[in-house]
Design a protein around this motif. Structure first.
Motif, short mmCIF file in Angstrom:
data_model
loop_
_atom_site.label_atom_id
_atom_site.label_comp_id
_atom_site.label_asym_id
_atom_site.label_seq_id
_atom_site.Cartn_x
_atom_site.Cartn_y
_atom_site.Cartn_z
N ASN B 656 0.86 -1.47 -0.13
CA ASN B 656 -0.19 -0.19 0.44
C ASN B 656 0.67 1.51 0.33
N PHE B 672 -0.52 10.45 6.94
CA PHE B 672 -0.08 9.44 6.93
C PHE B 672 -2.01 8.50 7.20
N LEU B 673 -2.81 8.83 7.05
CA LEU B 673 -4.22 8.68 6.68
C LEU B 673 -4.18 7.63 5.05
N ASP B 674 -3.41 8.61 4.35
CA ASP B 674 -3.68 8.60 2.73
C ASP B 674 -1.73 8.12 1.81
N ARG B 676 -0.19 4.47 3.49
CA ARG B 676 -0.94 4.35 4.21
C ARG B 676 0.90 2.67 4.90
N VAL B 677 1.20 2.88 5.99
CA VAL B 677 1.87 1.79 6.19
C VAL B 677 0.75 1.45 7.22
N VAL B 679 -0.80 -1.38 9.78
CA VAL B 679 -1.20 -1.21 11.52
C VAL B 679 -1.07 -2.33 11.72
N ASP B 682 -3.11 -5.38 10.79
CA ASP B 682 -3.06 -6.24 9.30
C ASP B 682 -2.36 -7.09 9.80
#
Ligand SMILES: Cc1cc2nc3c(=O)[nH]c(=O)nc-3n(C[C@H](O)[C@H](O)[C@H](O)COP(=O)(O)OP(=O)(O)OC[C@H]3O[C@@H](n4cnc5c(N)ncnc54)[C@H](O)[C@@H]3O)c2cc1C
Lengths: 287, 746
Positions: B656, B672-674, B676-677, B679, B682
């Motif tokens: 991502n 950090f919303l768009d 995407r590291v 979380v 995941d």
């Protein structure tokens, strides 16, 4: 910037109506504080509604529930009777953010922030939920579906705040479901979403249906044409495929960093189909 | 190379999972990070950044900002000189645009004011007259003749003609006869790949506090991976002597290579110099994304030939690296690393460095290697698939081992690749059944590792405890590992030792915490410093006993007579020797300085299972196992942490994470919303298997482990997804829209 912790809805409405500059209502603040910190908005007046009596209560009413505008997501999630009656609504609310955000965020704040991707909104629209509005001219009721008017915009008039949202009673064989697509598993924003609310007859045939889609148009949209296809069926594959197509047909999403038009459109149909199956099973239907 | 350091031994403390020394401070919020430094009379700095991808700066009018009450200084490029060497000038120009803004987010001016609100207001009063210029952000487009040129005059001599001036460097490595090799192949696969730029994504934004006094001295507190290097760069840019600038590194909230240079420190120093007061500068997340160093994006062509029994006959890679608005420092590493895991008769790699209107790339864990090895390992997998061969067997058949002439030149000494592959083959994960829409992928990974300049002091306190002074910011638990190695060597408990990271005035030059060098090089220097102290303690005991120094040896934390002829004396412990040190010659300390050689290369193998939702294109990672050679795992928790962290960052890169640029050349997702590291939810628990094939270049056999772990995930994920969906993927990230499109679903 001035801060007012109002103690009545009338006080909040009057202060907001009197302010000539930019205002913000502070419920959980999980949108407002982020906007303030990033310098996106610089309001003159912030009115906190959490101290207003009743705003933080969930009360049973006419077989349904009235949810105060400052009730947090976590409180909604802990209310067993509400979760049992409207599982699609409560699961939408509980998808907002994380454990930390759940402690603050509200369903009404999600609605009034007016993002087409808000996770609480599609289920409220599918549920025919009604917002109670307090304003300088007194109280009025308005279907939730009519509150958002575009990204970041609502139909609320100057000085108006929502004091509660009402979820009506429903018959025994009825339920709802909400699904969103995000590239991650949490801490993300819906790329497409779908809520389906169904009522079945005793034989498991769909009597009434409501479908609402998120993140595929400037506001959450109810797709009555798609919902009508479900009525009189037991959600056979052919019906579901047609319903998904009808959903795709009304999508007018933006093409951006979060998803292409084609992806959002296709995914909205897929989610509507999957949500319909979940709602059907919850309502006691078996295909 | 010093390849004779290692001695086999039984460890008493090294290899145990002791309590971390920084843990309490970090979990209670007491740790002092970059933004926690304050000083009396401190001002707040803030930087104005270009909203354009490429623009000539016609003029900057700062008068209104300077006139605002509370503003104490404004700085633009005019306040700085023009450094003579290209490198320092690039660093400076990246911190403050000179004449042209080269990317969205490039700094153009800065202010210092009494508070943050005033600083913010002052930025709005600065008028910059921009002439917008054409821009380019894609690596392939930037190479074309006629592409907008980011900087003129930067092309190295060996670059062939016919390209844009954005192509600054060309590299070639390899050996053997490619044509003959490909002629022997039963199947040749040629494929092109693309990868997006990714950011290190450290939690802590860059932050510093600078204080320049009127007599020319300066102090700088900052979060960095290398404060000695910060001193070199800032002293160069500000024209200061090293002795006058003291840099202290804060506790660090992640770096991963991204904090190996400066972005705001010279600006803060200049603001402080002009204002005559301390100035604090803290980047926002938006600034971190737009104006620090993400890693490269890439485009590549791979060609590999294989016989039907799985022997690679020839291999060729062309790798194009986009490194932002300045010449790129990463290309050469990636070009060298591409085929490191293979023993090949005919191999060639070509690397190209390309400038674009993007932020200057910075190091990111094994810089250059992940994208090169991603492409190579994808093609190897495709060949295995073609012949129906087991991908681990094929890798074992072609694996580099001791004595292999590597694809980049040197001949390998003892390396752990074969052992790592065999461990993967023996692991239950490799045989576990898969369900529908699931796929398994694997990939090898490699990193060179580094040693470098290191200086350590070890002080024996009179109460029998020990203080170690070293000069490398601790990003991965190095203080614990250093204390452990000293405890092992001295024979005293770990808890009696405290290791601190000292400022630049306290020690000789220490290279940056990078190249996975610290446990190796600082560890080596610590062991040698401990041995120096031991020698001195033995001498003190000899003096007390009245015997020769050579007749005393160190055993289990005490000096003892070396043999029956030395005399009969009871052992003298470290504490006993330390307690009387004032009477035997004063304080006892050990030192060691080295430019360490012999950092052993490290190989890893990753196994990964995924499930793809064919209706949405979403990939779920079901199971993930990392096998890696650590040489010797000094503190296994930290080694596992590095292996897991590398895997997770690689998973993000594969699925991502990406820098998304619009038509206007502006970064569209600086949050950090768009961006995407992954979380926690995941990911499955990342399983780890540590292999220990001792590095001959370290007394305990230690190899660096910090970087190899990010190399294999890209291909491991891509191979797994390709098997799950029955289509070969060749572009990263494999975001849901991209997978759904490949499946024809949208
Ligand atoms: C980390 C993080 C993750 C998030 N994840 C999600 C997510 O997954 N899904 C999602 O949909 N959202 C998400 N959000 C956004 C946000 O949490 C939700 O929109 C939340 O429901 C907002 O509720 P609130 O009470 O915090 O609203 P506030 O921030 O208090 O207010 C939001 C807006 O509504 C207005 N408003 C609030 N109450 C009223 C009222 N009673 N009458 C009139 N106007 C009112 C305010 O003026 C403001 O404009 C996330 C936010 C954060 C910080």
């Amino acid at each position: 910037m001035r801060y007012l912790a109002a103690t009545t809805a009338a006080e909040a409405a009057a202060a907001l109506a009197a302010e000539t500059g930019l205002t913000r209502v502070l419920a959980g603040g999980t949108d407002v504080l982020v906007q303030l910190r990033s310098g996106l908005v610089e309001p003159e007046l912030v009115v906190d509604i959490k101290k207003i009596p009743g705003m933080r209560e969930i009360t049973a009413e006419a077989g349904g529930f009235r949810i105060g505008a400052a009730v947090s997501g976590a409180e909604i999630g802990e209310h067993e009777a509400l979760c049992a009656l409207w599982p699609g609504v409560t699961e939408g609310v509980q998808l907002i953010g994380s454990t930390q955000v759940q402690g603050r965020c509200t369903m009404t704040g999600n609605l009034c922030n007016a993002s087409p991707a808000g996770d609480a909104v599609p289920s409220l629209v599918a549920a025919n939920a009604v917002a109670r509005i307090a304003g300088p001219q007194g109280e009025r009721d308005c279907p939730v579906a009519e509150i958002p008017s575009g990204p970041g915009k609502t139909t609320l008039k100057k000085g108006e705040i929502i004091s509660s949202i009402f979820l009506p009673a429903r018959p025994g064989r009825a339920s709802d479901a909400y699904l969103r697509f995000i590239p991650r598993t949490e801490m993300d924003i819906a790329v497409a979403s779908a809520a389906v609310s169904l009522e079945l007859d005793s034989g498991g045939t769909v009597k009434t249906a409501r479908i609402a889609l998120g993140a595929v148009a400037p506001t959450v949209i109810a797709v009555d044409a798609a919902a009508a296809l479900l009525v009189g069926t037991r959600l056979d594959d052919g019906t579901l495929a047609k319903m998904a197509q009808a959903c795709e047909a009304v999508c007018k999403p933006i093409d951006d960093k979060r998803g292409t038009v084609a992806f959002r459109t296709k995914t909205a149909g897929t989610l509507a189909r999957r949500a319909a199956l979940i709602a059907y099973a919850r309502a006691g239907g078996s295909r | 190379m010093s390849l004779d350091e290692y001695r086999k031994r039984e460890f008493k403390q090294v290899g145990t999972r002791v309590r971390r020394p920084d843990g309490v401070d970090k979990v209670t919020g007491r740790a002092m990070y970059g933004a926690d430094a304050t000083a009396p009379g401190m001002l707040w700095g803030r930087i104005l950044r270009s909203p354009h991808a490429h623009a000539r700066i016609r003029s900057i009018d700062v008068s209104a900002a300077l006139a605002l009450k509370g503003v104490k200084a404004v700085v633009t490029a005019e306040d700085f000189g023009v450094p003579e060497d290209d490198f320092t000038r690039d660093v400076q120009d990246n911190c403050m645009a000179r004449g042209r803004a080269l990317y969205d987010g490039h700094a153009v001016a800065a202010v210092a004011a009494v508070d943050q609100a005033t600083a913010r207001a002052a930025l709005k009063l600065i008028k910059v007259d921009y002439e917008i210029l054409p821009h380019v952000t894609d690596v392939d487009a930037a190479m074309q003749p006629g592409a907008p040129v980011v900087q003129e005059g930067r092309v190295q001599e060996n670059v062939p003609k016919g390209f844009s001036d954005n192509v600054t460097a060309h590299f070639e490595f390899g050996h053997g006869d490619l044509d003959a090799g490909f002629a022997k192949a039963d199947k040749i696969v040629e494929r092109s790949f693309k990868t997006a730029a990714t950011h290190q994504g450290y939690i802590e934004p860059h932050a510093c506090l600078a204080s320049v006094t009127s007599d020319g001295k300066a102090d700088l507190w900052c979060c960095t991976q290398g404060h000695f290097y910060v001193r070199t760069l800032c002293a160069g840019i500000l024209g200061m002597e090293a002795s006058q600038l003291r840099v202290t590194a804060s506790e660090i909230g992640g770096g991963f290579g991204g904090k190996t240079t400066v972005f705001i420190e010279p600006v803060a120093l200049m603001l402080s110099k002009k204002a005559g007061r301390p100035v604090k500068l803290v980047m926002s997340r938006d600034e971190v994304f737009r104006a620090t160093g993400p890693t490269v994006s890439s485009s590549s062509d791979i060609k590999i030939g294989m016989t039907k029994d799985g022997r690679i006959t020839a291999a060729e890679a062309t790798l194009r690296y986009q490194g932002g608005a300045f010449p790129c420092g990463t290309t050469e590493f990636g070009t060298q690393a591409a085929f490191a895991a293979y023993d090949l008769d005919a191999v060639r790699t070509y690397g190209w460095s390309v400038m674009t209107n993007r932020p200057k790339e910075a190091a990111y864990r094994a810089p250059g290697a992940p994208v090169a090895i991603y492409a190579v390992e994808s093609v190897v997998d495709e060949l295995c698939q073609h012949f129906g061969l087991d991908p681990l067997d094929v890798r074992l058949k072609n694996a580099a081992r001791k004595g292999t002439k590597s694809s980049y030149g040197p001949t390998f000494p003892d390396i752990g690749l074969v052992a790592t592959l065999e461990a993967a083959r023996a692991h239950p994960h490799y045989k576990a059944p898969l369900g529908p829409n699931q796929g398994r992928g694997l990939s090898c990974g490699f990193w060179f590792n580094f040693g470098g300049n290191t200086c350590v002091s070890l002080n024996v306190n009179t109460d029998g405890t020990v203080g170690i002074t070293e000069g490398n910011p601790d990003i991965g638990g190095s203080r614990a590992s250093i204390s452990l190695m000293a405890a092992e060597e001295l024979g005293i408990p770990y808890d009696n030792i405290r290791t601190i990271v000292a400022d630049t005035s306290s020690l000789g030059y220490n290279d940056v915490t990078d190249g996975s060098r610290v446990t190796f090089a600082v560890g080596l220097a610590t062991i040698k410093a401990a041995r120096d102290a031991v020698r001195k303690m033995c001498a003190r005991a000899a003096k007390i006993w009245g015997i020769d120094e050579e007749a005393v040896q160190w055993k289990d934390g005490a000096a003892v007579p070396a043999g029956p002829n030395a005399g009969k004396f009871p052992p003298m412990t470290l504490a006993e020797i330390a307690a009387v040190s004032a009477e035997t010659g004063g304080p006892i300390a050990g030192h060691y300085e080295v430019n360490a050689d012999g950092a052993g290369v490290s190989f890893g193998v990753h196994l990964c299972d995924v499930e793809v939702d064919r209706e949405t294109g979403a990939t779920k990672v079901l199971r993930y196992t990392v096998f890696q050679d650590a040489g010797k795992a000094v503190h296994p928790d930290y080694v596992e942490g590095q292996m897991q962290g590398g895997a997770v960052q690689g998973i993000g890169w594969a699925l991502n994470e990406e820098y998304i640029y619009g038509e206007d050349g502006r970064l569209q997702n600086p949050t950090f919303l768009d961006y995407r590291v992954p979380v926690a939810s995941d990911l499955p628990m990342i399983e780890t298997v540590i292999l220990e094939i001792p590095n001959p270049g370290h007394p305990y056999g230690v190899r660096g482990v910090g970087e190899t772990g990010i190399v294999p995930p890209l291909a491991a994920l891509s191979n797994a997804v390709s098997h799950a969906i029955g289509l070969r993927m060749s572009e990263l990230p494999m975001s849901p829209p991209r997978i759904l499109k490949a499946l024809g679903g949208s």
